[in-house]
Design an enzyme around this catalytic site. Sequence first.
Site, PDB file in Angstrom:
ATOM      1  N   LEU A 121     -32.241  10.801 -20.976  1.00  0.00           N
ATOM      2  CA  LEU A 121     -32.975  11.673 -21.897  1.00  0.00           C
ATOM      3  C   LEU A 121     -32.012  12.528 -22.716  1.00  0.00           C
ATOM      4  O   LEU A 121     -32.089  12.579 -23.936  1.00  0.00           O
ATOM      5  CB  LEU A 121     -33.936  12.564 -21.114  1.00  0.00           C
ATOM      6  CG  LEU A 121     -34.728  13.613 -21.910  1.00  0.00           C
ATOM      7  CD1 LEU A 121     -35.670  12.945 -22.902  1.00  0.00           C
ATOM      8  CD2 LEU A 121     -35.502  14.533 -20.969  1.00  0.00           C
ATOM      9  N   GLY A 127     -30.157  18.880 -25.262  1.00  0.00           N
ATOM     10  CA  GLY A 127     -30.131  18.994 -23.812  1.00  0.00           C
ATOM     11  C   GLY A 127     -31.508  19.390 -23.306  1.00  0.00           C
ATOM     12  O   GLY A 127     -32.377  18.559 -23.094  1.00  0.00           O
ATOM     13  N   PHE A 152     -24.229  12.800 -20.519  1.00  0.00           N
ATOM     14  CA  PHE A 152     -24.351  13.271 -19.129  1.00  0.00           C
ATOM     15  C   PHE A 152     -25.342  12.434 -18.322  1.00  0.00           C
ATOM     16  O   PHE A 152     -26.177  12.971 -17.598  1.00  0.00           O
ATOM     17  CB  PHE A 152     -24.773  14.752 -19.086  1.00  0.00           C
ATOM     18  CG  PHE A 152     -23.881  15.674 -19.875  1.00  0.00           C
ATOM     19  CD1 PHE A 152     -22.500  15.570 -19.791  1.00  0.00           C
ATOM     20  CD2 PHE A 152     -24.429  16.649 -20.695  1.00  0.00           C
ATOM     21  CE1 PHE A 152     -21.680  16.423 -20.511  1.00  0.00           C
ATOM     22  CE2 PHE A 152     -23.612  17.514 -21.424  1.00  0.00           C
ATOM     23  CZ  PHE A 152     -22.232  17.395 -21.321  1.00  0.00           C
ATOM     24  N   GLY A 335     -10.244  32.292   2.779  1.00  0.00           N
ATOM     25  CA  GLY A 335      -9.030  32.855   2.197  1.00  0.00           C
ATOM     26  C   GLY A 335      -8.283  31.806   1.390  1.00  0.00           C
ATOM     27  O   GLY A 335      -8.898  30.942   0.759  1.00  0.00           O
ATOM     28  N   GLU A 359     -31.017  19.264 -14.375  1.00  0.00           N
ATOM     29  CA  GLU A 359     -32.448  19.308 -14.049  1.00  0.00           C
ATOM     30  C   GLU A 359     -33.048  20.657 -14.456  1.00  0.00           C
ATOM     31  O   GLU A 359     -33.891  21.224 -13.771  1.00  0.00           O
ATOM     32  CB  GLU A 359     -32.672  19.037 -12.553  1.00  0.00           C
ATOM     33  CG  GLU A 359     -34.108  18.692 -12.172  1.00  0.00           C
ATOM     34  CD  GLU A 359     -34.642  17.479 -12.925  1.00  0.00           C
ATOM     35  OE1 GLU A 359     -35.801  17.512 -13.332  1.00  0.00           O
ATOM     36  OE2 GLU A 359     -33.887  16.496 -13.111  1.00  0.00           O
TER      37      GLU A 359
END
Length: 381
Positions: A121, A127, A152, A335, A359
């Site tokens: 999509l 986006g 992506f 640490g 999502e």
Amino acid sequence: MNFTEDQIMIGDMVAKLCVDEIAPKAEMRDKEKCYPKEEVEALFAHGIMGMTVSENYGGSGADTLSQALSIEHIARANGGLSTIVAVQSLVCGILEKCGNEAQKQKYLTKLTSDTVGAFALTEPHAGSDASALRTTAVREGDFYILNGSKQFITSGQTGGLAIIFAVTDPSAGKKGISAFIVATDSEGYDASRLEDKMGQHCSDTAQVVLTNVKVPAENRIGEEGDGYKIALSNLENGRISIAAQCLGLARAAYVEASSYARDRKTFGKAIAEHQAVGFKLAEMKTKLFAASHMVYEAAALKDSQQPCLQEACMAKLYASEAAIEIADKALQIHGGYGYIQDYPIERIYRDVRVCSLYEGTSDIQKMIISRGILKVEKIRK
């Protein structure tokens, strides 16, 4: 949350698989940026890649809560692999809910048996605003010709099938978007560019370029213009899956920090006994407890066929933000050792950071939740 015998059985089965076959390879997969082929095959073999799909199409017929528990276990063992599974559940869910019988028999059965799916999509310039898509699908006889690019895309390269959203009517805005089932070995489908990511290295995230990709009209899901509705039709499932992933990653970070804090000694006692560290662990465990109840409750609501978009968004929002905070605290407890790759927390820290982005970003979740609040208040007036 009280789980049923079936849910406990499924959870135990997936947990054992994760301990035996997934967790031992997680570090290697991350360092070598290697696709977890053997692990994916094992998930298929155990019925996990099509868990909620009806047995009529080769699925396990399990419920959403069982799926959430499974993704949680997988994420605890390997964050990148859990993303592959979460996207698979999204693709399967859309096909089962919106596909016709012929599409289910031809493609859904593949997704439950041996084929990884991709959900395409997002685009370079679109986006969260799915209505701004630029990829086009032009009808030519019995085919559509797709051109454009997607960004992506999880499993965009390694997957065998992709659900691709494209504009069929540029004048109709979001009502002009349609959805198509596309084989990734189609001529003109190119996913050669993979993103060099901060984490989740074993899950490929591709840019997909579509150049005159010829798709049979019978591969269109629903009618022309149904694409936007289809994209939104499985939001609850997608967000519950990612929320469950966040829960698994957070639990992994907490376990690593708790174990390290009990073993590491300073000034003659375990650092867990120092208040500064003990309080961090207490905060982490509290957030884990809250996140788990939100995720399980959202999944249970979906299983009971009650409206749960608000709950799914709240679970995703809270679990993702909590997981990032828990991983950060876990690294701090380690640490300097937490910053080097000798300890798993370094990988977990990198894997979890994206969870508040995909999502639907945290701000998108807040926008949906706030709209729901306003809608309820209007109804009450």
